[in-house]
Design a protein around this motif. Structure first.
Motif, PDB file in Angstrom:
ATOM      1  N   HIS A 169     -70.956 -11.785 -39.444  1.00 32.53           N
ATOM      2  CA  HIS A 169     -70.987  -9.857 -38.946  1.00 32.53           C
ATOM      3  C   HIS A 169     -71.797  -9.796 -38.410  1.00 32.53           C
ATOM      4  N   GLY A 173     -71.635  -3.439 -34.572  1.00 34.02           N
ATOM      5  CA  GLY A 173     -69.967  -3.220 -34.039  1.00 34.02           C
ATOM      6  C   GLY A 173     -68.933  -4.098 -34.018  1.00 34.02           C
ATOM      7  N   PRO A 174     -67.910  -3.849 -34.213  1.00 32.30           N
ATOM      8  CA  PRO A 174     -67.318  -5.126 -34.420  1.00 32.30           C
ATOM      9  C   PRO A 174     -67.390  -6.071 -33.921  1.00 32.30           C
ATOM     10  N   GLU A 176     -65.954  -9.759 -36.664  1.00 39.97           N
ATOM     11  CA  GLU A 176     -66.693 -10.829 -37.631  1.00 39.97           C
ATOM     12  C   GLU A 176     -65.717 -12.343 -37.538  1.00 39.97           C
ATOM     13  N   THR A 190     -60.862 -14.188 -37.562  1.00 31.10           N
ATOM     14  CA  THR A 190     -61.772 -13.317 -37.032  1.00 31.10           C
ATOM     15  C   THR A 190     -61.036 -11.790 -38.349  1.00 31.10           C
ATOM     16  N   HIS A 192     -61.772 -10.544 -42.207  1.00 31.09           N
ATOM     17  CA  HIS A 192     -62.894 -10.261 -43.051  1.00 31.09           C
ATOM     18  C   HIS A 192     -62.230 -10.807 -43.615  1.00 31.09           C
TER      19      HIS A 192
END
Length: 238
Positions: A169, A173-174, A176, A190, A192
Protein backbone atom coordinates in the motif's frame (compact mmCIF):
# COMPACT_ATOMS: atom_id res chain seq x y z
CA UNK A 1 3.42 6.05 -18.32
CA UNK A 2 4.25 6.27 -22.02
CA UNK A 3 7.44 6.21 -24.08
CA UNK A 4 7.97 9.97 -23.63
CA UNK A 5 7.67 9.62 -19.84
CA UNK A 6 10.15 6.75 -19.83
CA UNK A 7 12.66 8.62 -21.99
CA UNK A 8 12.39 11.68 -19.73
CA UNK A 9 12.91 9.54 -16.64
CA UNK A 10 15.91 7.85 -18.24
CA UNK A 11 17.52 11.19 -19.03
CA UNK A 12 16.76 12.62 -15.58
CA UNK A 13 18.04 9.66 -13.58
CA UNK A 14 20.99 9.08 -15.88
CA UNK A 15 22.11 12.66 -15.22
CA UNK A 16 21.59 12.25 -11.47
CA UNK A 17 23.50 8.97 -11.51
CA UNK A 18 26.51 10.67 -13.10
CA UNK A 19 26.64 12.98 -10.07
CA UNK A 20 27.83 10.02 -8.01
CA UNK A 21 31.10 10.04 -9.97
CA UNK A 22 32.30 12.43 -7.27
CA UNK A 23 33.50 9.28 -5.45
CA UNK A 24 34.04 6.32 -7.76
CA UNK A 25 35.51 4.19 -4.98
CA UNK A 26 32.41 4.30 -2.75
CA UNK A 27 30.93 0.84 -2.17
CA UNK A 28 27.43 0.10 -3.50
CA UNK A 29 25.24 -1.45 -0.81
CA UNK A 30 22.68 -2.85 -3.27
CA UNK A 31 25.44 -4.56 -5.29
CA UNK A 32 28.06 -5.30 -2.61
CA UNK A 33 30.70 -6.56 -5.02
CA UNK A 34 30.79 -3.21 -6.86
CA UNK A 35 32.03 0.29 -6.26
CA UNK A 36 30.45 3.31 -7.97
CA UNK A 37 32.84 3.04 -10.92
CA UNK A 38 31.77 -0.54 -11.61
CA UNK A 39 28.10 0.39 -11.19
CA UNK A 40 28.44 3.17 -13.79
CA UNK A 41 30.25 0.81 -16.17
CA UNK A 42 27.54 -1.82 -15.76
CA UNK A 43 24.72 0.66 -16.34
CA UNK A 44 26.42 2.18 -19.37
CA UNK A 45 26.88 -1.27 -20.89
CA UNK A 46 23.23 -2.11 -20.21
CA UNK A 47 22.10 1.06 -22.01
CA UNK A 48 24.28 0.25 -25.02
CA UNK A 49 23.13 -3.39 -25.14
CA UNK A 50 19.43 -2.50 -25.19
CA UNK A 51 19.92 0.41 -27.59
CA UNK A 52 21.31 -2.00 -30.17
CA UNK A 53 18.41 -4.40 -29.59
CA UNK A 54 15.88 -1.56 -29.78
CA UNK A 55 17.23 0.04 -32.96
CA UNK A 56 17.30 -3.34 -34.69
CA UNK A 57 21.05 -3.42 -35.32
CA UNK A 58 21.23 -6.61 -33.22
CA UNK A 59 18.48 -9.24 -33.29
CA UNK A 60 20.28 -12.09 -31.52
CA UNK A 61 21.56 -11.10 -28.05
CA UNK A 62 24.46 -13.54 -28.38
CA UNK A 63 25.78 -11.28 -31.19
CA UNK A 64 25.74 -8.18 -29.00
CA UNK A 65 29.38 -7.41 -28.18
CA UNK A 66 30.08 -5.25 -25.13
CA UNK A 67 31.51 -1.80 -25.80
CA UNK A 68 34.86 -1.09 -24.18
CA UNK A 69 34.34 1.09 -21.13
CA UNK A 70 36.55 4.13 -20.52
CA UNK A 71 38.98 5.14 -17.82
CA UNK A 72 37.49 6.27 -14.53
CA UNK A 73 37.94 9.97 -15.31
CA UNK A 74 35.75 9.62 -18.41
CA UNK A 75 32.99 7.48 -16.90
CA UNK A 76 30.46 10.24 -16.21
CA UNK A 77 30.62 11.58 -19.76
CA UNK A 78 30.55 8.07 -21.25
CA UNK A 79 27.48 7.21 -19.19
CA UNK A 80 25.74 10.44 -20.26
CA UNK A 81 26.42 9.75 -23.93
CA UNK A 82 24.91 6.27 -23.66
CA UNK A 83 21.88 7.60 -21.78
CA UNK A 84 21.11 10.14 -24.50
CA UNK A 85 21.51 7.66 -27.33
CA UNK A 86 19.32 5.14 -25.53
CA UNK A 87 16.61 7.71 -24.70
CA UNK A 88 16.60 9.18 -28.21
CA UNK A 89 16.28 5.72 -29.74
CA UNK A 90 13.52 4.53 -27.43
CA UNK A 91 11.31 7.61 -27.52
CA UNK A 92 10.83 7.35 -31.30
CA UNK A 93 9.80 3.66 -31.33
CA UNK A 94 6.26 2.34 -31.35
CA UNK A 95 5.94 0.37 -28.07
CA UNK A 96 4.28 -2.47 -30.01
CA UNK A 97 7.23 -2.87 -32.37
CA UNK A 98 8.42 -6.52 -32.07
CA UNK A 99 11.81 -6.86 -30.44
CA UNK A 100 13.73 -9.62 -28.69
CA UNK A 101 13.63 -9.48 -24.89
CA UNK A 102 14.20 -12.07 -22.18
CA UNK A 103 10.61 -11.45 -21.03
CA UNK A 104 7.22 -12.74 -22.13
CA UNK A 105 6.73 -9.17 -23.39
CA UNK A 106 8.54 -9.16 -26.72
CA UNK A 107 8.34 -5.57 -27.91
CA UNK A 108 9.95 -2.15 -27.70
CA UNK A 109 7.58 -1.17 -24.90
CA UNK A 110 9.33 -3.61 -22.58
CA UNK A 111 12.70 -1.99 -23.33
CA UNK A 112 11.35 1.55 -22.90
CA UNK A 113 10.02 0.72 -19.46
CA UNK A 114 12.95 -1.48 -18.42
CA UNK A 115 15.61 1.11 -19.22
CA UNK A 116 13.81 3.77 -17.17
CA UNK A 117 13.33 1.36 -14.27
CA UNK A 118 16.85 -0.09 -14.39
CA UNK A 119 18.34 3.38 -14.39
CA UNK A 120 16.09 4.59 -11.56
CA UNK A 121 17.18 1.82 -9.18
CA UNK A 122 20.84 2.09 -10.11
CA UNK A 123 20.63 5.87 -9.76
CA UNK A 124 19.41 5.29 -6.21
CA UNK A 125 22.28 2.82 -5.68
CA UNK A 126 24.87 5.30 -6.89
CA UNK A 127 23.57 8.26 -4.91
CA UNK A 128 23.09 6.21 -1.75
CA UNK A 129 26.72 5.07 -2.03
CA UNK A 130 27.87 8.69 -1.79
CA UNK A 131 25.55 9.56 1.10
CA UNK A 132 22.41 10.73 -0.74
CA UNK A 133 19.34 8.69 0.18
CA UNK A 134 16.94 10.22 -2.35
CA UNK A 135 13.61 8.66 -3.35
CA UNK A 136 12.75 7.34 -6.78
CA UNK A 137 10.19 9.63 -8.44
CA UNK A 138 6.74 8.57 -7.27
CA UNK A 139 4.98 7.78 -10.57
CA UNK A 140 8.01 5.87 -11.83
CA UNK A 141 8.29 3.94 -8.56
CA UNK A 142 4.62 2.92 -8.69
CA UNK A 143 5.11 1.77 -12.28
CA UNK A 144 8.21 -0.14 -11.16
CA UNK A 145 6.26 -2.05 -8.51
CA UNK A 146 3.80 -3.13 -11.18
CA UNK A 147 6.64 -4.17 -13.51
CA UNK A 148 8.37 -6.13 -10.76
CA UNK A 149 5.30 -8.05 -9.64
CA UNK A 150 4.25 -8.97 -13.18
CA UNK A 151 7.64 -9.69 -14.78
CA UNK A 152 10.30 -10.41 -12.16
CA UNK A 153 8.81 -13.16 -10.00
CA UNK A 154 9.76 -16.53 -11.42
CA UNK A 155 9.11 -20.09 -10.34
CA UNK A 156 6.14 -21.60 -8.59
CA UNK A 157 5.01 -20.38 -5.17
CA UNK A 158 6.38 -22.36 -2.26
CA UNK A 159 4.11 -24.38 0.01
CA UNK A 160 4.58 -21.93 2.89
CA UNK A 161 3.52 -18.87 0.87
CA UNK A 162 0.46 -17.59 2.80
CA UNK A 163 -2.88 -18.07 1.07
CA UNK A 164 -3.87 -14.43 1.61
CA UNK A 165 -0.61 -13.22 0.07
CA UNK A 166 1.20 -9.89 0.26
CA UNK A 167 -0.53 -6.51 0.18
CA UNK A 168 1.51 -3.42 -0.69
CA UNK A 169 0.00 0.00 0.00
CA UNK A 170 1.61 3.23 -1.17
CA UNK A 171 1.14 5.99 1.37
CA UNK A 172 2.16 8.92 -0.85
CA UNK A 173 -0.50 8.59 -3.53
CA UNK A 174 -2.57 6.01 -5.43
CA UNK A 175 -1.23 2.49 -5.50
CA UNK A 176 -2.18 -0.85 -3.97
CA UNK A 177 -1.06 -4.32 -5.02
CA UNK A 178 -2.01 -7.79 -3.84
CA UNK A 179 0.26 -10.71 -4.72
CA UNK A 180 -1.29 -14.15 -4.21
CA UNK A 181 -0.43 -17.73 -5.10
CA UNK A 182 -3.24 -19.15 -7.25
CA UNK A 183 -3.32 -22.59 -8.92
CA UNK A 184 0.43 -23.03 -8.75
CA UNK A 185 1.18 -19.60 -10.20
CA UNK A 186 1.13 -15.92 -9.29
CA UNK A 187 -1.79 -13.52 -9.40
CA UNK A 188 -1.38 -9.76 -9.09
CA UNK A 189 -4.33 -7.54 -8.24
CA UNK A 190 -4.61 -3.82 -7.61
CA UNK A 191 -7.65 -3.82 -5.38
CA UNK A 192 -7.83 -2.87 -1.72
CA UNK A 193 -7.67 -6.18 0.14
CA UNK A 194 -6.31 -7.76 3.28
CA UNK A 195 -3.19 -9.88 2.85
CA UNK A 196 -1.46 -12.22 5.28
CA UNK A 197 1.22 -9.53 5.33
CA UNK A 198 0.66 -5.85 4.55
CA UNK A 199 3.47 -3.38 3.94
CA UNK A 200 2.84 0.38 3.87
CA UNK A 201 5.28 3.02 2.71
CA UNK A 202 6.06 5.43 -0.07
CA UNK A 203 6.05 4.00 -3.59
CA UNK A 204 9.81 4.50 -3.67
CA UNK A 205 10.37 2.57 -0.46
CA UNK A 206 8.06 -0.26 -1.56
CA UNK A 207 9.97 -0.61 -4.84
CA UNK A 208 13.29 -0.52 -3.01
CA UNK A 209 12.00 -3.25 -0.67
CA UNK A 210 11.21 -5.48 -3.65
CA UNK A 211 14.69 -4.87 -5.07
CA UNK A 212 16.24 -5.54 -1.64
CA UNK A 213 17.49 -2.01 -1.12
CA UNK A 214 15.21 -1.38 1.87
CA UNK A 215 14.66 -3.81 4.72
CA UNK A 216 11.14 -4.49 5.95
CA UNK A 217 11.89 -2.86 9.30
CA UNK A 218 12.23 0.47 7.47
CA UNK A 219 8.54 0.34 6.48
CA UNK A 220 5.24 -0.22 8.28
CA UNK A 221 4.56 -3.96 8.35
CA UNK A 222 1.51 -5.91 9.54
CA UNK A 223 1.82 -9.68 9.91
CA UNK A 224 3.94 -12.33 11.59
CA UNK A 225 7.69 -12.61 11.09
CA UNK A 226 7.19 -16.09 9.61
CA UNK A 227 4.63 -14.90 7.05
CA UNK A 228 6.78 -11.90 6.19
CA UNK A 229 9.75 -14.17 5.46
CA UNK A 230 7.56 -16.39 3.28
CA UNK A 231 6.10 -13.55 1.21
CA UNK A 232 9.51 -11.94 0.64
CA UNK A 233 11.26 -15.21 -0.26
CA UNK A 234 10.33 -15.11 -3.98
CA UNK A 235 12.14 -11.78 -4.34
CA UNK A 236 15.45 -12.91 -2.83
CA UNK A 237 18.34 -13.15 -5.29
CA UNK A 238 20.32 -16.39 -5.23
Amino acid sequence: MDRTDYASALRRDGARMAEAAVDLTARVAGCPEWDVAELLRHTGQVHRFWTRIADGSVTDPSDNVATASPADAELAGWLAKGVERCAATLERLDPELPRWTWSVQQNAGFIQRRMAQETAVHCWDALYAVGRDEPIERALAADGIDEFLHLFISGAPTADFPADGLHLHATDGPGEWLLRAVDGGWQVGTEHAKGAVAVRGSASDLLLLLWQRRSADQLEVFGTAEDLAAVLAPFVRN
